[in-house]
Write a protein that holds these residues in place. Structure first.
Motif, PDB file in Angstrom:
ATOM      1  N   SER A 429       0.825  -1.218   0.000  1.00  0.00           N
ATOM      2  CA  SER A 429       0.000   0.000   0.000  1.00  0.00           C
ATOM      3  C   SER A 429       0.854   1.261   0.000  1.00  0.00           C
ATOM      4  O   SER A 429       0.430   2.302  -0.526  1.00  0.00           O
ATOM      5  CB  SER A 429      -0.935   0.007   1.206  1.00  0.00           C
ATOM      6  N   ASN A 430       2.055   1.179   0.560  1.00  0.00           N
ATOM      7  CA  ASN A 430       2.944   2.354   0.561  1.00  0.00           C
ATOM      8  C   ASN A 430       3.410   2.710  -0.848  1.00  0.00           C
ATOM      9  O   ASN A 430       3.579   3.892  -1.179  1.00  0.00           O
ATOM     10  CB  ASN A 430       4.154   2.090   1.465  1.00  0.00           C
ATOM     11  N   LEU A 431       3.616   1.704  -1.693  1.00  0.00           N
ATOM     12  CA  LEU A 431       3.999   1.957  -3.078  1.00  0.00           C
ATOM     13  C   LEU A 431       2.872   2.642  -3.834  1.00  0.00           C
ATOM     14  O   LEU A 431       3.098   3.649  -4.532  1.00  0.00           O
ATOM     15  CB  LEU A 431       4.370   0.643  -3.762  1.00  0.00           C
ATOM     16  N   ILE A 432       1.663   2.121  -3.701  1.00  0.00           N
ATOM     17  CA  ILE A 432       0.517   2.682  -4.423  1.00  0.00           C
ATOM     18  C   ILE A 432       0.284   4.141  -4.043  1.00  0.00           C
ATOM     19  O   ILE A 432       0.049   5.002  -4.899  1.00  0.00           O
ATOM     20  CB  ILE A 432      -0.753   1.855  -4.143  1.00  0.00           C
ATOM     21  N   ILE A 433       0.369   4.449  -2.759  1.00  0.00           N
ATOM     22  CA  ILE A 433       0.042   5.804  -2.318  1.00  0.00           C
ATOM     23  C   ILE A 433       1.131   6.802  -2.704  1.00  0.00           C
ATOM     24  O   ILE A 433       0.849   7.984  -2.908  1.00  0.00           O
ATOM     25  CB  ILE A 433      -0.234   5.832  -0.794  1.00  0.00           C
ATOM     26  N   CYS A 434       2.375   6.354  -2.831  1.00  0.00           N
ATOM     27  CA  CYS A 434       3.432   7.253  -3.294  1.00  0.00           C
ATOM     28  C   CYS A 434       3.218   7.634  -4.763  1.00  0.00           C
ATOM     29  O   CYS A 434       3.486   8.772  -5.173  1.00  0.00           O
ATOM     30  CB  CYS A 434       4.809   6.609  -3.103  1.00  0.00           C
ATOM     31  N   ILE A 435       2.730   6.689  -5.556  1.00  0.00           N
ATOM     32  CA  ILE A 435       2.394   6.995  -6.954  1.00  0.00           C
ATOM     33  C   ILE A 435       1.273   8.030  -7.006  1.00  0.00           C
ATOM     34  O   ILE A 435       1.311   8.984  -7.795  1.00  0.00           O
ATOM     35  CB  ILE A 435       1.986   5.700  -7.694  1.00  0.00           C
ATOM     36  N   TYR A 436       0.282   7.857  -6.140  1.00  0.00           N
ATOM     37  CA  TYR A 436      -0.827   8.816  -6.057  1.00  0.00           C
ATOM     38  C   TYR A 436      -0.328  10.199  -5.640  1.00  0.00           C
ATOM     39  O   TYR A 436      -0.738  11.226  -6.207  1.00  0.00           O
ATOM     40  CB  TYR A 436      -1.865   8.292  -5.056  1.00  0.00           C
ATOM     41  N   GLY A 437       0.588  10.255  -4.676  1.00  0.00           N
ATOM     42  CA  GLY A 437       1.150  11.534  -4.238  1.00  0.00           C
ATOM     43  C   GLY A 437       1.898  12.235  -5.356  1.00  0.00           C
ATOM     44  O   GLY A 437       1.824  13.464  -5.490  1.00  0.00           O
ATOM     45  N   TYR A 438       2.606  11.473  -6.164  1.00  0.00           N
ATOM     46  CA  TYR A 438       3.342  12.057  -7.291  1.00  0.00           C
ATOM     47  C   TYR A 438       2.386  12.668  -8.309  1.00  0.00           C
ATOM     48  O   TYR A 438       2.661  13.743  -8.870  1.00  0.00           O
ATOM     49  CB  TYR A 438       4.209  10.983  -7.948  1.00  0.00           C
ATOM     50  N   ILE A 439       1.253  12.022  -8.530  1.00  0.00           N
ATOM     51  CA  ILE A 439       0.248  12.559  -9.464  1.00  0.00           C
ATOM     52  C   ILE A 439      -0.276  13.901  -8.955  1.00  0.00           C
ATOM     53  O   ILE A 439      -0.401  14.871  -9.722  1.00  0.00           O
ATOM     54  CB  ILE A 439      -0.906  11.558  -9.649  1.00  0.00           C
ATOM     55  N   ILE A 440      -0.570  13.989  -7.652  1.00  0.00           N
ATOM     56  CA  ILE A 440      -1.028  15.260  -7.070  1.00  0.00           C
ATOM     57  C   ILE A 440       0.046  16.324  -7.210  1.00  0.00           C
ATOM     58  O   ILE A 440      -0.230  17.479  -7.576  1.00  0.00           O
ATOM     59  CB  ILE A 440      -1.379  15.069  -5.576  1.00  0.00           C
ATOM     60  N   TYR A 441       1.285  15.949  -6.939  1.00  0.00           N
ATOM     61  CA  TYR A 441       2.407  16.894  -7.015  1.00  0.00           C
ATOM     62  C   TYR A 441       2.552  17.476  -8.422  1.00  0.00           C
ATOM     63  O   TYR A 441       2.746  18.687  -8.590  1.00  0.00           O
ATOM     64  CB  TYR A 441       3.692  16.187  -6.598  1.00  0.00           C
ATOM     65  N   LYS A 442       2.432  16.649  -9.427  1.00  0.00           N
ATOM     66  CA  LYS A 442       2.623  17.098 -10.805  1.00  0.00           C
ATOM     67  C   LYS A 442       1.516  18.047 -11.261  1.00  0.00           C
ATOM     68  O   LYS A 442       1.730  18.902 -12.128  1.00  0.00           O
ATOM     69  CB  LYS A 442       2.699  15.899 -11.752  1.00  0.00           C
ATOM     70  N   LYS A 443       0.323  17.934 -10.669  1.00  0.00           N
ATOM     71  CA  LYS A 443      -0.775  18.836 -11.028  1.00  0.00           C
ATOM     72  C   LYS A 443      -0.576  20.246 -10.488  1.00  0.00           C
ATOM     73  O   LYS A 443      -1.191  21.197 -10.981  1.00  0.00           O
ATOM     74  CB  LYS A 443      -2.103  18.267 -10.513  1.00  0.00           C
ATOM     75  N   ARG A 444       0.235  20.393  -9.425  1.00  0.00           N
ATOM     76  CA  ARG A 444       0.674  21.689  -8.876  1.00  0.00           C
ATOM     77  C   ARG A 444      -0.455  22.520  -8.254  1.00  0.00           C
ATOM     78  O   ARG A 444      -0.270  23.708  -7.996  1.00  0.00           O
ATOM     79  CB  ARG A 444       1.426  22.502  -9.941  1.00  0.00           C
ATOM     80  N   ASN A 445      -1.614  21.927  -8.009  1.00  0.00           N
ATOM     81  CA  ASN A 445      -2.680  22.679  -7.327  1.00  0.00           C
ATOM     82  C   ASN A 445      -2.312  23.015  -5.893  1.00  0.00           C
ATOM     83  O   ASN A 445      -2.878  23.931  -5.295  1.00  0.00           O
ATOM     84  CB  ASN A 445      -3.979  21.862  -7.334  1.00  0.00           C
ATOM     85  N   TRP A 446      -1.359  22.284  -5.329  1.00  0.00           N
ATOM     86  CA  TRP A 446      -0.927  22.530  -3.954  1.00  0.00           C
ATOM     87  C   TRP A 446      -0.210  23.880  -3.808  1.00  0.00           C
ATOM     88  O   TRP A 446       0.004  24.345  -2.684  1.00  0.00           O
ATOM     89  CB  TRP A 446       0.002  21.401  -3.491  1.00  0.00           C
ATOM     90  N   MET A 447       0.121  24.516  -4.909  1.00  0.00           N
ATOM     91  CA  MET A 447       0.827  25.793  -4.851  1.00  0.00           C
ATOM     92  C   MET A 447      -0.116  26.974  -4.626  1.00  0.00           C
ATOM     93  O   MET A 447       0.332  28.118  -4.476  1.00  0.00           O
ATOM     94  CB  MET A 447       1.661  26.015  -6.114  1.00  0.00           C
ATOM     95  N   ASN A 448      -1.428  26.733  -4.617  1.00  0.00           N
ATOM     96  CA  ASN A 448      -2.372  27.809  -4.295  1.00  0.00           C
ATOM     97  C   ASN A 448      -2.289  28.121  -2.808  1.00  0.00           C
ATOM     98  O   ASN A 448      -2.583  27.274  -1.979  1.00  0.00           O
ATOM     99  CB  ASN A 448      -3.811  27.386  -4.665  1.00  0.00           C
ATOM    100  N   ASN A 449      -1.906  29.341  -2.462  1.00  0.00           N
ATOM    101  CA  ASN A 449      -1.651  29.717  -1.068  1.00  0.00           C
ATOM    102  C   ASN A 449      -2.962  30.019  -0.360  1.00  0.00           C
ATOM    103  O   ASN A 449      -3.664  30.987  -0.694  1.00  0.00           O
ATOM    104  CB  ASN A 449      -0.732  30.946  -1.032  1.00  0.00           C
ATOM    105  N   LEU A 450      -3.306  29.195   0.647  1.00  0.00           N
ATOM    106  CA  LEU A 450      -4.572  29.366   1.373  1.00  0.00           C
ATOM    107  C   LEU A 450      -4.464  30.338   2.546  1.00  0.00           C
ATOM    108  O   LEU A 450      -5.459  30.852   3.014  1.00  0.00           O
ATOM    109  CB  LEU A 450      -5.047  28.016   1.907  1.00  0.00           C
ATOM    110  N   ILE A 451      -3.272  30.548   3.060  1.00  0.00           N
ATOM    111  CA  ILE A 451      -3.131  31.257   4.341  1.00  0.00           C
ATOM    112  C   ILE A 451      -3.079  32.763   4.150  1.00  0.00           C
ATOM    113  O   ILE A 451      -3.647  33.511   4.934  1.00  0.00           O
ATOM    114  CB  ILE A 451      -1.867  30.744   5.065  1.00  0.00           C
ATOM    115  N   ARG A 452      -2.429  33.237   3.134  1.00  0.00           N
ATOM    116  CA  ARG A 452      -2.269  34.693   2.972  1.00  0.00           C
ATOM    117  C   ARG A 452      -2.949  35.150   1.681  1.00  0.00           C
ATOM    118  O   ARG A 452      -2.994  34.454   0.720  1.00  0.00           O
ATOM    119  CB  ARG A 452      -0.797  35.071   2.939  1.00  0.00           C
TER     120      ARG A 452
END
Length: 452
Positions: A429-452
């Motif tokens: 399960s650790n292998l599968i979820i790391c692949i999923y994390g990489y997919i999220i990372y490549k989409k770059r939506n995490w760069m939207n700043n929520l705090i400021r």
């Protein structure tokens, strides 16, 4: 030590130096926290496999409650580090005050709930007899330290956000020594058994919380909480909860999943449950360097997000991947090489050779995923530091609910692999979820700043 210089290193210095400067004390701190469980497990295992299995069985329930405090703490680190990176110290002070009171209030409410409903919770999990008795006893006592533990969580967040990871480590170290001294005295000298281990931890955590409070009152922290005429600030609480809730859901969703997981594992017998609990304690100890680096990444990413230096935040994450992968490979080799000695050392009760044999098998399986656990932790640090805790939540919940548990259920009801199916599922399960994390990372939506 000048922790203002740590902040300069985070924003402008060598990235590897920044990661190691902050992560080394955090790693040591995490090792100390893990030692609480290992020391308890070491002494409880001397009583017998049943008592050890019972304390292992109820651990996810305690973690379910703890995860809420962890969620607030993660939000605190992200928010406070971004405010410091933006040089908004006054706002950081206000947020710290609100977060401290929020943690104490939440911890107290959860403590009362847990103490009242401990037996009902354990009974619902499907055990009877002595397992029910020891599990309820241990769980009820562990709930008593929640307000003090929650306070330490937010103190840790305040310190880590400013690059000061040394003070929490020193205080935790003293607390761990107290716990280690009290454990055998209360368990055996005072003949308190399982309850002695829990009470030793409570005493150590209370003293730790008091020490943290004294440090803040002395005014040595860059962030200075102020409780004069304190009132909860609705805007600050809402913004904090917006980041804390996904993190808490991720942690608690994982804890609930482990509760379900334990009900399946215990169906294979007490030996399987005891082996599972012991190996998890061992791997938790070995994986602390990776977890320490990921915690450091929360602060580094957060401060650089606050300073709007997004490229440096991304570079920090990439370097953390390299570090955690290297550490994971070393850990994997060591665990497999010394697997027999390690299991025999930590499983002191020899009343069931099956526990030893299953523990060795599980240790081999989970060792191969040690590098993946480090990568998983780095993704968590990136998403949490950027304030996008919903992605960290998605990874945490998906790993257990959508990968690990379905695999275990499939193997249990449609194959004859036995307990080895559990060990394989935990690792794969650790292998599968790391692949999923990489997919999220490549989409770059995490760069939207929520705090400021």
């Amino acid at each position: 030590m000048n922790f203002k210089n740590n902040q300069d290193t985070i924003l402008n210095g060598n990235i590897y130096k920044a990661i190691l400067l902050i992560s080394f004390p955090i790693i040591f701190n995490n090792l100390i926290q893990t030692l609480y469980n290992l020391v308890d497990g070491f002494w409880i295992s001397k009583i017998g496999s049943l008592e050890f299995a019972a304390t292992t069985f109820v651990w996810p329930v305690n973690f379910l409650f703890i995860s809420i405090g962890m969620g607030i703490s993660i939000a605190g680190t992200a928010i406070l580090s971004q405010l410091l990176g933006a040089d908004e110290k006054d706002d950081a002070n206000k947020y710290a005050s609100q977060l401290i009171m929020l943690c104490i209030a939440t911890g107290t409410i959860l403590m009362l709930f847990g103490v009242v409903f401990s037996r009902i919770i354990v009974k619902i999990m499907g055990v009877e007899g002595k397992m029910l008795y020891y599990g309820t006893l241990y769980l009820r006592l562990t709930f008593l330290d929640l307000p003090f533990m929650f306070y330490f969580f937010i103190f840790n967040a305040i310190m880590n956000s400013q690059g000061n990871s040394v003070v929490p480590t020193v205080l935790s170290g003293i607390s761990a020594v107290i716990n280690a001294i009290l454990d055998p005295i209360l368990i055996f000298n005072f003949n308190m058994g399982v309850s002695g281990a829990a009470i030793a931890t409570i005493i150590a955590k209370v003293l730790l919380a008091l020490a943290c409070g004294i440090y803040l009152l002395k005014g040595k922290s860059i962030i200075q909480p102020n409780f004069k005429k304190f009132k909860f600030n609705k805007q600050i609480i809402e913004k904090s909860l917006k980041i804390a809730i996904p993190s808490a859901i991720g942690q608690s969703g994982s804890a609930i999943g482990f509760i379900f997981l334990n009900t399946f594992i215990v169906s294979y017998g007490t030996s399987t449950m005891a082996a599972y609990g012991m190996v998890n304690r061992i791997t938790a100890l070995i994986s602390q360097p990776a977890l320490g680096i990921s915690t450091a990444i929360i602060s580094i990413v957060g401060q650089n997000f606050g300073a709007r230096n997004y490229k440096r935040a991304t570079d920090s994450f990439k370097k953390s991947i390299l570090l955690t992968s290297a550490i994971g490979i070393i850990g994997c080799v060591f665990l497999i090489w010394q697997r027999v000695r390690i299991i025999n050392f930590f499983m002191q009760s020899k009343d069931s050779i099956d526990v030893i044999n299953q523990g060795i098998t599980y240790l081999v399986y989970i060792s191969f995923s040690m590098p993946l656990m480090g990568i998983f932790s780095s993704f968590q640090g990136l998403f949490q530091g950027s304030g996008q805790t919903k992605y960290a939540m998605a990874m945490e919940i998906s790993r257990l609910w959508f990968v690990r548990l379905p695999m275990i259920l499939f193997f249990k009801y449609f194959t004859s692999f036995g307990s080895e199916a559990i060990w394989f599922s935990m690792s794969f399960s650790n292998l599968i979820i790391c692949i999923y994390g990489y997919i999220i990372y490549k989409k770059r939506n995490w760069m939207n700043n929520l705090i400021r």
